[in-house]
Scaffold this motif. Structure first.
Motif, mmCIF file in Angstrom:
data_model
loop_
_atom_site.group_PDB
_atom_site.id
_atom_site.type_symbol
_atom_site.label_atom_id
_atom_site.label_comp_id
_atom_site.label_asym_id
_atom_site.label_seq_id
_atom_site.Cartn_x
_atom_site.Cartn_y
_atom_site.Cartn_z
ATOM 1 N N UNK A 298 9.697 -22.610 13.996
ATOM 2 C CA UNK A 298 8.272 -22.857 14.201
ATOM 3 C C UNK A 298 7.417 -21.682 13.728
ATOM 4 N N UNK A 299 7.988 -20.479 13.829
ATOM 5 C CA UNK A 299 7.225 -19.303 13.404
ATOM 6 C C UNK A 299 7.088 -19.209 11.890
ATOM 7 N N UNK A 300 7.911 -19.966 11.149
ATOM 8 C CA UNK A 300 7.745 -19.922 9.693
ATOM 9 C C UNK A 300 6.364 -20.446 9.289
ATOM 10 N N UNK A 301 5.733 -21.237 10.189
ATOM 11 C CA UNK A 301 4.403 -21.773 9.869
ATOM 12 C C UNK A 301 3.382 -20.656 9.684
ATOM 13 N N UNK A 302 3.644 -19.508 10.347
ATOM 14 C CA UNK A 302 2.682 -18.401 10.240
ATOM 15 C C UNK A 302 2.635 -17.819 8.835
ATOM 16 N N UNK A 303 3.633 -18.155 8.023
ATOM 17 C CA UNK A 303 3.623 -17.716 6.630
ATOM 18 C C UNK A 303 2.371 -18.227 5.909
ATOM 19 N N UNK A 304 1.774 -19.243 6.481
ATOM 20 C CA UNK A 304 0.533 -19.814 5.952
ATOM 21 C C UNK A 304 -0.536 -18.747 5.716
ATOM 22 N N UNK A 305 -0.633 -17.804 6.654
ATOM 23 C CA UNK A 305 -1.724 -16.825 6.546
ATOM 24 C C UNK A 305 -1.530 -15.854 5.400
ATOM 25 N N UNK A 306 -0.290 -15.708 4.925
ATOM 26 C CA UNK A 306 -0.109 -14.828 3.759
ATOM 27 C C UNK A 306 0.311 -15.657 2.536
ATOM 28 N N UNK A 307 -0.073 -16.918 2.573
ATOM 29 C CA UNK A 307 0.116 -17.790 1.411
ATOM 30 C C UNK A 307 1.557 -18.027 1.012
ATOM 31 N N UNK B 46 0.831 -1.209 0.000
ATOM 32 C CA UNK B 46 0.000 0.000 0.000
ATOM 33 C C UNK B 46 0.860 1.252 0.000
ATOM 34 N N UNK B 47 1.910 1.233 0.816
ATOM 35 C CA UNK B 47 2.708 2.445 0.972
ATOM 36 C C UNK B 47 3.742 2.610 -0.119
ATOM 37 N N UNK B 48 4.288 1.514 -0.602
ATOM 38 C CA UNK B 48 5.349 1.637 -1.606
ATOM 39 C C UNK B 48 4.862 1.333 -3.009
ATOM 40 N N UNK B 49 3.727 0.696 -3.104
ATOM 41 C CA UNK B 49 3.238 0.325 -4.422
ATOM 42 C C UNK B 49 3.976 -0.850 -5.022
ATOM 43 N N UNK B 50 4.967 -1.344 -4.272
ATOM 44 C CA UNK B 50 5.749 -2.459 -4.808
ATOM 45 C C UNK B 50 5.002 -3.768 -4.596
ATOM 46 N N UNK B 51 5.197 -4.676 -5.521
ATOM 47 C CA UNK B 51 4.577 -5.994 -5.392
ATOM 48 C C UNK B 51 5.593 -6.931 -4.756
ATOM 49 N N UNK B 52 5.516 -7.045 -3.421
ATOM 50 C CA UNK B 52 6.517 -7.838 -2.708
ATOM 51 C C UNK B 52 6.030 -9.279 -2.617
ATOM 52 N N UNK B 53 6.853 -10.234 -3.038
ATOM 53 C CA UNK B 53 6.442 -11.633 -2.910
ATOM 54 C C UNK B 53 6.227 -11.981 -1.440
ATOM 55 N N UNK B 54 5.265 -12.859 -1.162
ATOM 56 C CA UNK B 54 4.938 -13.151 0.230
ATOM 57 C C UNK B 54 6.120 -13.804 0.957
ATOM 58 N N UNK B 55 6.943 -14.522 0.186
ATOM 59 C CA UNK B 55 8.120 -15.132 0.810
ATOM 60 C C UNK B 55 9.039 -14.065 1.387
ATOM 61 N N UNK B 56 9.256 -13.013 0.592
ATOM 62 C CA UNK B 56 10.148 -11.930 1.034
ATOM 63 C C UNK B 56 9.542 -11.210 2.235
ATOM 64 N N UNK B 57 8.228 -10.957 2.176
ATOM 65 C CA UNK B 57 7.550 -10.315 3.305
ATOM 66 C C UNK B 57 7.749 -11.129 4.576
ATOM 67 N N UNK B 58 7.530 -12.443 4.437
ATOM 68 C CA UNK B 58 7.652 -13.322 5.590
ATOM 69 C C UNK B 58 9.075 -13.327 6.121
ATOM 70 N N UNK B 59 10.039 -13.426 5.206
ATOM 71 C CA UNK B 59 11.452 -13.476 5.610
ATOM 72 C C UNK B 59 11.843 -12.198 6.354
ATOM 73 N N UNK B 60 11.488 -11.048 5.767
ATOM 74 C CA UNK B 60 11.859 -9.779 6.381
ATOM 75 C C UNK B 60 11.243 -9.645 7.772
ATOM 76 N N UNK B 61 9.953 -9.977 7.857
ATOM 77 C CA UNK B 61 9.276 -9.840 9.146
ATOM 78 C C UNK B 61 9.911 -10.753 10.192
ATOM 79 N N UNK B 62 10.195 -11.984 9.782
ATOM 80 C CA UNK B 62 10.824 -12.923 10.721
ATOM 81 C C UNK B 62 12.192 -12.426 11.173
ATOM 82 N N UNK B 63 12.966 -11.894 10.233
ATOM 83 C CA UNK B 63 14.312 -11.435 10.575
ATOM 84 C C UNK B 63 14.235 -10.299 11.588
#
Lengths: 259, 253
Positions: free
Chosen positions: B169-178, B90-107
């Motif tokens: 174990x927290x990688x399982x939460x990636x489920x919610x963003x596909x 929404x803020x950047x307009x970039x289409x971030x793959x969900x894998x990258x979103x998940x990785x960044x958030x986890x890190x």
């Protein structure tokens, strides 16, 4: 040694190794050091003694700026250690002042030989082989050549302190400071550490020792500074100090030691 | 029951292993392992930098990181994931793959937790170690690198390990963003079978258990090796046996 002619700095030939001028330090309102003015000549061995809480350790720690001061100057190598300076310059100055701690502070994750050779490698950029050989020589000098591969946790207190001295010497400092080097040792280990210090003194090392070992002070020191409540109240040769202490506080201190 | 599980395994092992790859994105166990490994590999150095920033004497460095750590630790991971999933595009307009979103958030999340562990390890060391390093002429960062961190990280191995395990174990939460990971694959299987959720998710649980247990086991071996080396036992000489350091049991976040 005590009557060296003291002129100003002359191309590194300044006969004064350390000049402490008007050094004061306070913790809040408590004055730990009250305008200390003293000098240590090159090659001189000075013993600092005094009752606990008098500021001995604080004084010696200000000399390589492990403690900051509130006013005054401490000159070493022609530079005021407490002047504002780049940390790189401070580190370089510190690397030229050996410091031996009461609690040894060896690096427990490194073997004895690595404890001694690590700083020359990492700070001075000496090659690993050269530093390693030098470390073995120094360990031999403090009588611990056979402990090179041991870890600090396997050594006795006296052995650890001798490694700590070797570690400080590895940086080839022209000056060595000792902060109660034998106070944390069992009595039977004090002698081995003092022997190393004596041999250093004999080789002409400039030394400043905070110690309660009056035998060492009597035998090795060129001068004794007696410090009480943040002031050096007596500067004397060992003979003067032990036979005719002038200040009543020093007289009482010596009387207490004889018990 | 056991035959059910064996049948599920026989029918769906490839989906569980690599997802729909090569016809779709890489998923399944492979993706879970990649996500876990990358998260840990990135969160660890990030946590050391954050710990150093938290201990820095410069406020400009200390304050922002302190705020980040407090906020991150005070907010559920799931919320952070949803936030970055919806807000970043929404803020950047970039289409971030969900894998990258998940990785960044986890890190960021695990980095914040881990940084407190690392900071604790640094603070717990005696001041004498830093004094000795300084007196020998080491710079602050040099002292950290050669004297403080090797000891602090070693002392903190048990706590670091538990953060690593919870990262996996927290990688399982990636489920919610596909994010197509192992959990995602298992739930696909479950959606196809519909009648055997217990069996499907038991398989999932066992696989996660094995991964986490392997990491725990590997870490314990590493820890023992370091302990033996520092006790001088690997030198092959008879040395006094040093009592193993007391382990600090830490709760998992």
């Amino acid at each position: 040694m005590t009557s060296l002619d003291r002129t100003g700095p002359q191309n590194g030939q300044d006969p004064t190794a350390i000049r402490i001028a008007g050094v004061s330090k306070t913790y809040g309102t408590y004055e730990v050091l009250k305008g200390i003015d003293v000098e240590v000549a090159r090659g001189e061995v000075v013993v600092i003694c005094g009752p606990s809480g008098s500021g001995k350790s604080t004084l010696i720690r200000t000399i390589n700026r492990l403690e900051e001061i509130n006013s005054g100057a401490i000159t070493f190598d022609g530079q005021n250690i407490h002047a504002p300076m780049k940390t790189r310059d401070l580190n370089r100055l510190r690397s030229r002042i050996g410091f031996v701690f009461q609690s040894f502070n060896l690096f427990p994750h490194l073997s004895v030989v690595d404890n001694v050779s690590m700083s020359p490698i990492r700070v001075k950029g000496v090659s690993r082989d050269v530093a390693h050989d030098k470390a073995l020589l120094l360990l031999d000098r403090v009588g611990l050549a056979d402990k090179a591969t041991a870890y600090p946790g396997q050594l006795s207190g006296g052995q650890q302190q001798r490694v700590a001295i070797a570690r400080a010497l590895a940086m080839e400092p022209p000056v060595m400071l000792f902060d109660e080097p034998t106070s944390a040792l069992d009595p039977e280990m004090v002698g081995e550490v003092l022997a190393v210090m004596k041999s250093l003194a004999k080789d002409g090392m400039t030394m400043l020792c905070v110690t309660h070992e009056m035998g060492f002070a009597r035998d090795v020191a060129d001068r004794i500074w007696f410090i009480d409540a943040g002031e050096i109240i007596e500067k004397a040769t060992p003979e003067e100090f032990f036979t005719h202490p002038r200040h009543p506080r020093a007289q009482r201190f010596l009387a207490d030691l004889r018990h | 029951m056991i035959t059910d599980i064996v049948t599920i395994f026989q029918d769906y092992w490839l989906l569980l292993l690599i997802g729909q790859y090569p016809n779709g994105p890489l998923g399944g166990l492979a993706n879970t392992l990649i996500l876990s490994a990358l998260s840990i590999a990135l969160a660890f150095p990030v946590s050391i930098l954050m710990a150093l920033a938290r201990l820095s004497k410069w406020r400009l460095l200390r304050w922002p990181v302190t705020v980040l750590v407090y906020v991150t630790r005070g907010v559920p991971l799931l919320m952070l994931i949803l936030w970055s999933y919806f807000l970043v595009p929404l803020m950047t307009g970039a289409d971030v793959p969900s894998f990258v979103t998940m990785l960044t958030t986890l890190v960021i999340y695990q980095g914040a937790f881990l940084s407190e562990v690392v900071r604790g390890g640094i603070v717990a060391l005696s001041h004498g170690q830093m004094d000795a390093a300084k007196a020998l002429g080491h710079s602050y960062l040099g002292a950290m690198r050669f004297v403080i961190l090797p000891q602090a990280l070693y002392n903190m191995i048990p706590s670091i390990l538990s953060t690593f395990v919870s990262t996996i174990k927290d990688t399982t939460l990636g489920y919610v963003i596909n994010v197509p990971d192992l959990t995602f694959a298992a739930s696909q299987v479950n959606n196809q079978l519909l009648t055997q959720p217990f069996q499907v998710f038991l398989i999932l649980a066992v696989i996660y258990y094995v991964i986490c247990w392997s990491l725990t086991h590997a870490t314990h071996r590493l820890e023992r090796r370091i302990t033996r080396r520092r006790a001088g036992l690997s030198a092959g000489r008879t040395a006094p046996v040093v009592a193993p350091p007391v382990k600090i049991a830490t709760e998992q976040p």
